[in-house]
Every structure is written in structure tokens, then in C-alpha cells.
Design an enzyme around this catalytic site. Structure first.
Site, PDB file in Angstrom:
ATOM      1  N   SER A 257       0.827  -1.209   0.000  1.00 15.48           N
ATOM      2  CA  SER A 257       0.000   0.000   0.000  1.00 15.48           C
ATOM      3  C   SER A 257       0.856   1.251   0.000  1.00 15.48           C
ATOM      4  CB  SER A 257      -0.908   0.008   1.238  1.00 15.48           C
ATOM      5  OG  SER A 257      -1.526   1.259   1.415  1.00 15.48           O
ATOM      6  N   LYS A 258       0.341   2.289  -0.681  1.00 11.93           N
ATOM      7  CA  LYS A 258       1.032   3.572  -0.693  1.00 11.93           C
ATOM      8  C   LYS A 258       1.029   4.223   0.682  1.00 11.93           C
ATOM      9  CE  LYS A 258      -3.114   5.942  -2.445  1.00 11.93           C
ATOM     10  NZ  LYS A 258      -3.682   6.678  -3.587  1.00 11.93           N
ATOM     11  N   ARG A 259       0.234   3.672   1.601  1.00 12.38           N
ATOM     12  CA  ARG A 259       0.206   4.221   2.962  1.00 12.38           C
ATOM     13  C   ARG A 259       1.437   3.825   3.770  1.00 12.38           C
ATOM     14  NH1 ARG A 259      -5.023   3.399   1.707  1.00 12.38           N
ATOM     15  NH2 ARG A 259      -5.783   1.598   2.769  1.00 12.38           N
ATOM     16  N   GLU A 260       2.240   2.897   3.244  1.00 10.85           N
ATOM     17  CA  GLU A 260       3.421   2.452   3.993  1.00 10.85           C
ATOM     18  C   GLU A 260       4.403   3.593   4.240  1.00 10.85           C
ATOM     19  OE1 GLU A 260       5.448  -1.255   3.142  1.00 10.85           O
ATOM     20  OE2 GLU A 260       3.732  -1.946   1.979  1.00 10.85           O
TER      21      GLU A 260
END
Length: 551
Positions: A257-260
Site C-alpha cells: 500500500s502507498k500508505r506504507e
């Protein structure tokens, strides 16, 4: 294949190109190239609140870096434009009117707060929320009245509820959905006049004659509603072939995920004692209030702000977006090769594959249903191998682009010198490794930063400074200064002192570059030249000599 293959990649410009999106683009591009078809780039920019001005430009730049060129789309043109959905509103309004006139869509006027109450009531009753379709669809007069009252006016599609919705997926087979699973009638036109994703993509896929929709598994629940819309708008016209790729799992756990990246920064900030919120927010170009909101997990600043704050704190963020891998020194050929094998295989034991090999081998029927692992160690191994096998001139050009992007002093090197450095770094894993080993050559002699550990273990032990002084005398007398002569001198001194070569070479290495890791020592001296080598030795002796030798 009786039909012409037409595929598309349709990103939303709400952020940079994520590796998951890049894999989607790659699979669509490979299938079009394998089949002699057309690959279209379409920008789904109807989310006005989340669009960012730099995202579309960066997405296109990243695709081109990967070598994924589109046959139709922005900056290329084509017979099916425009290719930005924000410029296609006439299409969507026309088809929304068609559905309204046919009684297959209707207006609604609930506020977001009223919808939240309805969802909460369904949750309290332990029921899934299904939007309650009115017995009488609102008229145009009702619309005028609602607008006069300041209420939002949206348009919902009257989803056929009498029978299951069936999707034939090329990989997953026949999948049946009960209409209630989709939450009932869904919005196709928002109150701002822009279409929703589910509506716009159906209209555009039809007009752009898309024959294959290849996308991530997370879109599977969108497909039955889109298929129902297609059949209502274009009865008798065949829908595209749908293929939903497996999920890619991060090696840190969970879906990639780009939230990492923001999560990594948030965790790092929380570990900093007495962090200066005002200063950190200033570094990120945001307000202290926005930063506090981010730390509470309520909002996420744009990627440039995240990266600026991470750099300020010395936090290494995981690579998630394609541009992250570029800035970490990976080859585009590596990324294409690695991404292609996430959820697909060529049917044999091949792993390291060139792009033309991937095109020849690609077959949608070899996509897998099971999740794929984004193994960063394997990615590094792939990059190490591609650095070895790609043509030297191509590696050189990619390296120059990397050095420019990160603003490295190594970009001062001419092509011949940089090619020599790349060759000396045989076995390097990334351009970052090459840059780290060679930066010392291109910085001012007085700007060398010494690692404390290297100073203590090399210069202050085993007579390191004394040996360095002897090396200086012998180098000054060496004429001519050649790599062979340097090697013979260092080996001779090691033999004279009855120590290993490392006990002689390492003090010199630390003096030249401040650390124990660099290019081969003989080449390091040759690249610096006599004058700069002697100056760095003198500066080292001047700086550390007064501190004496440790016993």
C-alpha cells in the site's frame, strides 16, 4: 483472436504511480503488444478534491521511464479523445439523460449527513445498507425545488434487482453477485456535476472500444454494477473481457500500500523525544495543525511533504511509488521484469527476462489467482543481475539520470570516468551503491565526513596514523603514479611492516573518503590524482594526529 485487442490504463491523478498501478499498466501494455493491439492511457480526473497538480505529469513520466508508451492518450492524441475525463463531461451528461429518460436512473437529494444516518440505522439493525429506491422518481420540478433549497442533487442508477449479476472473469471464471451485495442503486452523477468512477469508465470503455479490462482484484466488486450499466446504456453491444489480477502482498505484512510511506514516517516521529512540531511542519511546507492531524492518523500530507520531513529526520522510507525506485537507483528494466512476475509466470523456470522476451511470452491465461509477494530482497537480486547484463551504454545513461535526480556530486563525472566507476563497482546492487562508493572523488577535499567508527577502528588502532604517514612519503616519491605502482608500493609496505595489506590500505582509504567502503584503493588514488591524495592524507594527519594513537 478474432477481435482487435484494445486495453487501457486509467489512473486517477491523486498521487504518484504506485507499484500496483504500474503492474496494471504493464499487464495491459504487454497484452496489447503481444496481440498487436492498442494500448490507451486515460486519466480519470473527476475527483476534484483529491486531484494533485503534479500527479498526472509524474504518472506519465514514470510510465515512460518504465518504457510503457501509449498508442493513444495525453500528449499523443488519437481518434477517441479527449483522454482526460474532466474534458468529456458532455458524454456523461448525455448518457445520464438517456438513463433518466428511460426510467433507468433517477435524481436524489440526500445530504451526506442524512446518508450517514441511514447507514448507521442499517448497521444498528445488523443489516447491510441498501439505498431505498423511491416509489416515484423525482421530476425536474423536484430538482429545481431541491436546488432552490440548497440541497445536493445527484443521479443514481436504478440497478436491476430481479436477478443475479454475472461476471465472467478470464482467470476466476463465472462469478455471480446478488444486487443487494452492491448496496443497491449507486450514484452515477455527483452533486458537482462530475461523473462517478463506475459511470465514467463504462461510457469511456465503450467509446474507446476497449476489449480487455485488466485490473486489480480490488475492482472486482465494481464490475457487476459496471456490467449492468453497460447493458442498460449499450444493449446488444459485447462487454469487454474482464480480468482481475491477484493482490500483491508486502514483505512487511499486509497488502502492498502507498500508505506504507506515511505510516513509516509517523512511527518514526513518534519515537523522537521532544520533537519540534513547528520546525518539522516548516520543513514539510505544511502547518503545525496539519502535522498534528497527521500524527493522530486523521489526514495525510502530500508525498513531497512526507519525503521532506523524512529527509530532515534521517528516516528511510520504503519504496512504494515508481519514482521511489528510480530515486533509490533501480533500473527500469529491473522493475518491468520484477513487476511482470507478480501474479504471472511464463510457464517455465525463467525469471530474468528482457522486455521483448516478456512481450513474446505474455499470456493472460497464465495469470495466477493466488497472492504474489513483493520480495524486496529478490528485487535487489534482480537489479544486481540487470546491472550486469544490460548494455554498458544503457546502464551509463540510466546512471546519469539517477545522479541528476538525486543531485549527486558524481554527476560532475564525464562519461568515460563514470563508465569506469560503474565497471569498478561490479556486483553493485543499485546506482545508490555506486554513488555512495564514488562520491568522495567529487567533493572538496575539506568536506570529507569521517565516520567515527572508521576513525576509531582504523586510524587509532594498530598504528594506523603512523602507517598513513609512511604511505604519504612513499606516494609522494612514486613516479610515475600508476595503479600498478600504487599496488606494489602498498604491498611492499605491508611486507615491510609484516602486516596484511588491509592494515596498510585501510588507513589510506579512510583518509581519502572518510569510511572503510569505497572503490578499489588503487583506483581511488588514481581517480583523485597525486596532489589531491596527498592533500587528503595531510588533512587527516592534521586533524587526528594530535589525538595520538590508541594502544
Amino acid at each position: 483472436m478474432p477481435e482487435k485487442v484494445v486495453t487501457r490504463f486509467a489512473p486517477s491523478p491523486t498521487g504518484y504511480l504506485h507499484v500496483g498501478g504500474a503492474r496494471t499498466a504493464l499487464f495491459n501494455w504487454l497484452w496489447a503488444r503481444r496481440s498487436g493491439g492498442t494500448f490507451i492511457l486515460r486519466i480519470e480526473d473527476t475527483d476534484l478534491k483529491r486531484n494533485t497538480p503534479t500527479a498526472m505529469r509524474q504518472v506519465m513520466q514514470d510510465l515512460r521511464w518504465l518504457g510503457i508508451e501509449w498508442d493513444e492518450g495525453p500528449e499523443v492524441g488519437g481518434p477517441n479523445g479527449p483522454y482526460l475525463q474532466s474534458e468529456r463531461l458532455d458524454f456523461y451528461n448525455r448518457y445520464a439523460r438517456q438513463l433518466l429518460d428511460a426510467g433507468q436512473a433517477y435524481y436524489c437529494f440526500e445530504t451526506s449527513e442524512e446518508l450517514d444516518v441511514m447507514r448507521a440505522q442499517a448497521e444498528a439493525q445488523k443489516k447491510g445498507f441498501i439505498y431505498p429506491r423511491p416509489e416515484r422518481f423525482p421530476s425536474e420540478r423536484d430538482v429545481e425545488k431541491a436546488r432552490a433549497e440548497g440541497r445536493p442533487v445527484t443521479v443514481r442508477f436504478a440497478l436491476p434487482m430481479e436477478k443475479p449479476l454475472v461476471v465472467n472473469d478470464l482467470i476466476r471464471g463465472r462469478i455471480s453477485f446478488h444486487p443487494a451485495e452492491l448496496g443497491g442503486d449507486f450514484i452515477i452523477l455527483k452533486s458537482d456535476g462530475f461523473p462517478t468512477y463506475n459511470f465514467a469508465c463504462v461510457v469511456d470503455d465503450y467509446h474507446m472500444q476497449i476489449t480487455y479490462v485488466i485490473r486489480g482484484q480490488e475492482h472486482l466488486m465494481n464490475t457487476p454494477g459496471q456490467k449492468a450499466l453497460w447493458e442498460a446504456l449499450f444493449p446488444g453491444s459485447p462487454t469487454p473481457h474482464y480480468t482481475h489480477m491477484s493482490v500483491t502482498v508486502s514483505d512487511t505484512g499486509g497488502k502492498l500500500s502507498k500508505r506504507e510511506r506515511p505510516q513509516t514516517l509517523r512511527a518514526a516521529i513518534e519515537k523522537v523525544p521532544d520533537v519540534d512540531i513547528e520546525k518539522l511542519a516548516e520543513v514539510g511546507g505544511i502547518t503545525a495543525g496539519v502535522l498534528r492531524s497527521f500524527l493522530r492518523g486523521e489526514t495525510t500530507p502530500d508525498i513531497p511533504a512526507i519525503e521532506a520531513m523524512a529527509n530532515h529526520l534521517g528516516v528511510r522510507l520504503p519504496e512504494i511509488n515508481i519514482v521511489d525506485f528510480f530515486r533509490s537507483g533501480y533500473l527500469p528494466e529491473t522493475m518491468v521484469n520484477f513487476l511482470a512476475l507478480l501474479g504471472w509466470n511464463p510457464g517455465d523456470q525463467r525469471e530474468i527476462m528482457a522486455v521483448d522476451e516478456l512481450v513474446r511470452s505474455f499470456d493472460l491465461m497464465r495469470l495466477t489467482k493466488s497472492n504474489s509477494l513483493f520480495d524486496r530482497k529478490k528485487l535487489l537480486a534482480f537489479n544486481t543481475e540487470h546491472l550486469r547484463i544490460e548494455p554498458p551504454q544503457k546502464v551509463l545513461q540510466h546512471c546519469k539520470a539517477y545522479l541528476r535526480e538525486v543531485g549527486s556530486p558524481v554527476q560532475q563525472a564525464d562519461d568515460a570516468t563514470l563508465a569506469r566507476i560503474i565497471k569498478l563497482c561490479e556486483g553493485a546492487r543499485t546506482f545508490e551503491d555506486i554513488e555512495r562508493k564514488s562520491t568522495f572523488v567529487f567533493v572538496d577535499d575539506r568536506q570529507i565526513e569521517f565516520e567515527e567508527k572508521a576513525v576509531q577502528k582504523v586510524l587509532f588502532k594498530d598504528h594506523g596514523l603512523e602507517i598513513l604517514g609512511q604511505v604519504r612519503q612513499k606516494l609522494a616519491a612514486l613516479d610515475p603514479l600508476t595503479e600498478q605502482g600504487i599496488e606494489e608500493m602498498l604491498r611492499g609496505l605491508a611486507e615491510e611492516r609484516q602486516v596484511g595489506l588491509g592494515k596498510v590500505a585501510q588507513p589510506l582509504r579512510v583518509a581519502l573518503c572518510g569510511t572503510t567502503i569505497s572503490l578499489p584503493i588503487f583506483d581511488s588514488v588514481s581517480l583523485l590524482g597525486r596532489e589531491r591524495t596527498l592533500r587528503r592524507i595531510d588533512l587527516t594527519l592534521e586533524r587526528f594526529g594530535a589525538q595520538g594513537q590508541a594502544p
